[in-house]
Scaffold this active site. Structure first.
Site, short mmCIF file in Angstrom:
data_model
loop_
_atom_site.label_atom_id
_atom_site.label_comp_id
_atom_site.label_asym_id
_atom_site.label_seq_id
_atom_site.Cartn_x
_atom_site.Cartn_y
_atom_site.Cartn_z
N TYR A 1 0.85 -1.20 0.00
CA TYR A 1 0.00 0.00 0.00
C TYR A 1 0.88 1.25 0.00
O TYR A 1 0.70 2.16 -0.81
CB TYR A 1 -0.91 -0.02 1.24
CG TYR A 1 -1.61 1.29 1.49
CD1 TYR A 1 -2.69 1.70 0.70
CD2 TYR A 1 -1.19 2.15 2.51
CE1 TYR A 1 -3.32 2.91 0.92
CE2 TYR A 1 -1.82 3.36 2.73
CZ TYR A 1 -2.89 3.73 1.94
OH TYR A 1 -3.51 4.94 2.16
O1 UGB Z 1 -1.89 6.83 7.96
C1 UGB Z 1 -2.05 6.16 6.95
O2 UGB Z 1 -1.60 6.48 5.89
C2 UGB Z 1 -2.79 4.86 7.02
O3 UGB Z 1 -3.66 4.94 8.16
C3 UGB Z 1 -4.40 3.78 8.41
O4 UGB Z 1 -3.52 2.69 8.68
P1 UGB Z 1 -3.16 2.34 10.18
O5 UGB Z 1 -2.42 3.44 10.83
O6 UGB Z 1 -2.52 1.00 10.15
O7 UGB Z 1 -4.62 2.31 10.85
P2 UGB Z 1 -5.44 1.15 11.55
O8 UGB Z 1 -5.57 -0.01 10.65
O9 UGB Z 1 -6.68 1.75 12.08
O10 UGB Z 1 -4.52 0.75 12.76
C4 UGB Z 1 -4.28 1.65 13.84
C5 UGB Z 1 -3.34 1.03 14.84
O11 UGB Z 1 -3.96 -0.11 15.41
C6 UGB Z 1 -3.13 -1.24 15.26
N1 UGB Z 1 -3.99 -2.42 15.10
C7 UGB Z 1 -4.76 -2.55 13.99
C8 UGB Z 1 -5.60 -3.61 13.84
C9 UGB Z 1 -5.63 -4.62 14.84
O12 UGB Z 1 -6.35 -5.61 14.77
N2 UGB Z 1 -4.83 -4.45 15.92
C10 UGB Z 1 -4.02 -3.38 16.09
O13 UGB Z 1 -3.32 -3.26 17.09
C11 UGB Z 1 -2.25 -0.95 14.04
O14 UGB Z 1 -1.07 -1.67 14.08
C12 UGB Z 1 -2.06 0.53 14.21
O15 UGB Z 1 -0.99 0.76 15.09
C13 UGB Z 1 -5.26 3.47 7.21
O16 UGB Z 1 -5.96 2.25 7.44
C14 UGB Z 1 -4.45 3.36 5.95
O17 UGB Z 1 -5.35 3.20 4.86
C15 UGB Z 1 -3.57 4.56 5.76
O18 UGB Z 1 -4.34 5.65 5.36
#
Ligand code: UGB
Length: 444
Positions: free
Chosen positions: A248
């Site tokens: 991504y």
């Molecule tokens: O800034 C971005 O550019 C991206 O932001 C977002 O990604 P992330 O920051 O990964 O958000 P998100 O999935 O809500 O996980 C949040 C936290 O929870 C943790 N997380 C997640 C899932 C889980 O089951 N457990 C967990 O601990 C996970 O490890 C993380 O630390 C958008 O989805 C992406 O499309 C993109 O725009």
């Protein structure tokens, strides 16, 4: 095979099987088998059917996510379609911009569309309503926008015909390109969906913008994920972004470099917005704040990822209202493109901004805030972070956006999650008509 098999052989395949000199059959069969050993036609048929099923299965495994089909009552390019597009693009008193907003039925797209329309700008939406997460939510956002006078064209970014038709119907001053295959973790499951939307679709749209006279200014969603394995904090726009941790992120980085070439060669005015984990009402069900809320309410466990040395992960969670302001201000401050008919007539604006909150919060703390607003304890399962693209932390330096856009995020996580929980509990309340629309949905 034939009569005994419960699998009906499509007529096209029967034709292929019968015409054994057919090029298509040969091109698949001859790689694997020596024709001279295949004396028996029945064996050939069985093998061809097997290959056919294998190829079909492969195709469905890697093809772009299907859109929801033609839910729309207006066919692209019909007179009624053109009328709806033109009407949606009309400016009202106070409006200055005419914006094509891609990903309009998405989380950020729907919010920005409404904000622009509200101040009088003309807005035409484009969305393919794909199934990455429950499409009912996208429909509901589009219905809300429709009430505000925003028409959302149902079409794919890669559909040149639809894109060209849009630009020949309306003179757009700006394109706000938010459509993308989102989600960091899903990218390992369907990499080609990312290439299709975030690379192929991106270039299709840039090509159209470059060819249009006058060229619109182009503002688009990049991502905090481009910082990848960068460990210098806070992340600033001048930091290296050549170590993506997910496909991504790699496609978003690709967008940034592709956009640069269109700026350099064709004079397109370009602004990239690196969003940092945007959350809020009408949000994305695949994201942690949304799926955690659902699971906490339903009494199901949530998985909290942990780093290799048991460190907590942290995110610079950014509230949707702040992101909307950043998007609108980016459009307002974008200077016109300088190219015409494939030639640059002067240097055009090229900008990259972080739109974050500048306050990273550990995921454990973020879960505690959710628990407080939901008045319910989460069942926490602490698990090692998957090796599918997550990074340890994000933290935005927003100095550039502050100076150029007047961007100044106002909402802390506690307040923002309160708004989200209130929305969630109302939207998915029993009797709302939406309560079953998330049933069975599991984010990656
Ligand atoms: O800034 C971005 O550019 C991206 O932001 C977002 O990604 P992330 O920051 O990964 O958000 P998100 O999935 O809500 O996980 C949040 C936290 O929870 C943790 N997380 C997640 C899932 C889980 O089951 N457990 C967990 O601990 C996970 O490890 C993380 O630390 C958008 O989805 C992406 O499309 C993109 O725009």
């Amino acid at each position: 095979m034939g009569s005994k098999s419960s699998v009906a052989i499509p007529p096209q395949l029967v034709k292929l099987l019968e015409a054994d000199d057919n090029q298509k059959v040969r091109s698949h069969s001859y790689y694997v088998f020596n024709r001279s050993t295949m004396r028996h036609m029945s064996l050939l048929k069985t093998l061809c059917l097997f290959l056919f099923l294998l190829i079909t299965a492969g195709y469905f495994a890697i093809k772009p996510l299907p859109s929801f089909g033609s839910h729309h009552d207006l066919q692209c390019s019909s007179a009624a379609w053109e009328k709806a597009v033109r009407k949606s693009a009309q400016r009202k008193e106070g409006g200055r911009l005419v914006v094509l907003l891609t990903g309009a039925a998405g989380f950020v797209g729907s919010h920005v569309s409404l904000a622009l329309k509200d101040r009088g700008d003309g807005v035409v939406g484009l969305d393919n309503f794909n199934h990455y997460y429950p499409v009912a939510l996208k429909r509901a956002r589009a219905a809300k926008m429709k009430k505000a006078g925003i028409f959302t064209v149902e079409g794919d970014l890669n559909d040149q015909k639809v894109i060209a038709r849009l630009f020949s119907t309306v003179t757009f001053t700006h394109v706000l390109h938010l459509a993308a295959q989102a989600g960091v973790r899903y990218a390992v499951h369907n990499p080609l969906a990312y290439v299709h939307s975030n690379v192929g679709g991106f270039v299709t749209l840039l090509e159209q913008c470059k060819n249009t006279v006058p060229q619109p200014a182009f503002v688009y969603a990049s991502s905090s994920s481009v910082y990848g394995l960068n460990s210098k904090v806070p992340f600033s726009e001048d930091d290296r972004t050549d170590h993506p941790a997910s496909l991504y992120a790699a496609t978003k980085k690709a967008d940034e470099v592709l956009a640069h070439t269109y700026n350099h060669i064709y004079g397109l005015s370009i602004t990239a917005l690196r969003f940092f984990t945007v959350y809020g009402p009408w949000g994305r069900p695949d994201m942690a704040y949304f799926s955690f809320t659902k699971n906490i309410i339903e009494g199901r466990p949530i998985k909290i990822f942990q780093g290799p040395n048991h460190e907590e992960l942290a995110r610079d969670f950014t509230f949707i209202d702040d992101i909307v302001k950043g998007c609108v201000s980016s459009l307002d401050t974008a200077t016109p493109s300088t190219g015409s008919r494939g030639k640059k007539r002067g240097k055009a604006q090229f900008r990259i901004f972080n739109l974050g909150n500048t306050q990273p919060v550990p995921v454990g703390r973020f879960v505690s805030i959710l628990e407080k607003h939901l008045k319910k304890k989460a069942i926490r399962e602490i698990v090692p972070m998957p090796s599918t693209g997550d990074v340890m932390f994000t933290h935005a330096n927003i100095t550039k956006a502050q100076r150029a856009l007047g961007y100044n995020p106002q909402t802390d996580l506690e307040t923002g999650l309160k708004h989200f929980v209130k929305w969630y509990q109302t939207y998915y309340a029993k009797g709302s008509g939406h309560e079953d629309t998330l049933k069975g949905y599991m984010p990656f």
